[in-house]
Design an enzyme around this catalytic site. Sequence first.
Site, short mmCIF file in Angstrom:
data_model
loop_
_atom_site.label_atom_id
_atom_site.label_comp_id
_atom_site.label_asym_id
_atom_site.label_seq_id
_atom_site.Cartn_x
_atom_site.Cartn_y
_atom_site.Cartn_z
N ASP A 118 16.64 53.75 100.38
CA ASP A 118 17.56 53.22 99.42
C ASP A 118 17.84 51.85 99.64
O ASP A 118 17.98 51.21 100.54
CB ASP A 118 19.18 53.86 99.65
CG ASP A 118 19.99 53.70 98.67
OD1 ASP A 118 19.83 53.46 97.37
OD2 ASP A 118 21.43 53.65 99.12
N GLY B 93 30.79 51.50 97.51
CA GLY B 93 31.99 51.81 98.32
C GLY B 93 32.99 52.83 97.96
O GLY B 93 32.95 53.30 97.01
N ASP C 172 27.77 57.74 97.70
CA ASP C 172 27.85 56.70 98.48
C ASP C 172 28.75 56.73 99.40
O ASP C 172 28.79 56.15 100.66
CB ASP C 172 27.59 55.36 97.84
CG ASP C 172 28.85 54.65 97.11
OD1 ASP C 172 29.34 55.88 96.48
OD2 ASP C 172 29.16 53.82 97.17
N SER C 173 29.67 57.41 98.92
CA SER C 173 31.28 57.41 100.13
C SER C 173 31.95 58.75 100.23
O SER C 173 32.64 58.97 101.15
CB SER C 173 32.25 56.48 99.27
OG SER C 173 31.80 55.19 99.04
N GLU D 277 15.81 48.35 89.83
CA GLU D 277 17.10 48.38 89.29
C GLU D 277 17.20 46.96 88.63
O GLU D 277 16.87 45.94 88.76
CB GLU D 277 18.03 48.07 90.84
CG GLU D 277 19.40 47.79 90.43
CD GLU D 277 20.56 47.96 91.56
OE1 GLU D 277 21.67 47.45 91.31
OE2 GLU D 277 19.98 48.57 92.58
#
Length: 289
Positions: free
Chosen positions: A99, A196, A273-274, A151
């Site tokens: 990642d 986040g 991700d969180s 990306e």
Amino acid sequence: MEALYRSIGFVNTRVMFLQAQKGGYAIPAYNFNNMEQLQAIVTACLETQSPLILQVSKGAREYADRTLLRYMGQGAIEMMKRVASEKGWGNIPIVLHLDHGDSLALCVSCIESGFSSVMIDGSHLSYEDNVRLTAEVVVFAHRYDVTVEGELGVLAGVEDDVSAEHHTYTRPEEVQDFVDRTGVDSLAISIGTSHGAFKFKTGQIPEIRLDILREIEERIPGFPIVLHGSSSIPRDAVDLVNRYGGRMQDSIGIPESQLRKAAASAVCKINIDSDGRLVMTAKIREIFA
């Protein structure tokens, strides 16, 4: 080198994404850096018979040690097979993915240690430098049948060593050129998701730019799209953190209804991700209290 990861049992994302597009769903991609996280992720995906992308960030690789992580990944494959056999479940395909790789050297190192997929994130570079770096990684990775994610656009927020204050939305007019010139297998885009647990502020309407996604789909029809920073941030976990001394009142994620709409399109991979870290933090606080 190809024999290395094939013997471990990891697959790349090529067939996995094709099946996701046909089925109208997205593959969950979970970051891990310890045994407890890995156990929970593999067990949950086995129970639901969901294909799985295990992700390792640059920071996690430095923290947990590259050799140890490689064998943890191998252990996850063996655990999956054993548990599936004991429970009478089917095996699930598992990808081991880097990642937010930030250099050719890091991607090469991961491929050489058994990763079946890598991301090269050149979004912080100029467009031409991003194209050049991504194409270099693709040339090396494809020699070993390892898939590559690129990306375009920049996500706000913080995740390990990746941070940005503001979104730079992906420009749909660039995607066709980028895909053609780099040869990437999938493309991470920026449409308002954030890294986040604090993706939106109190009072904001949590909404991602599905209009940009639709235009990108029109320009590269059928091409696998990836969404980073797409945690929904479960409210019960936030409440549990706050109940035991945390201060996360403004923690707001991406609505699941919008993620479902994205998954029904060309979005084949959604990075969580969180959620996992938030739930783990909540339970640790509860137990310690």
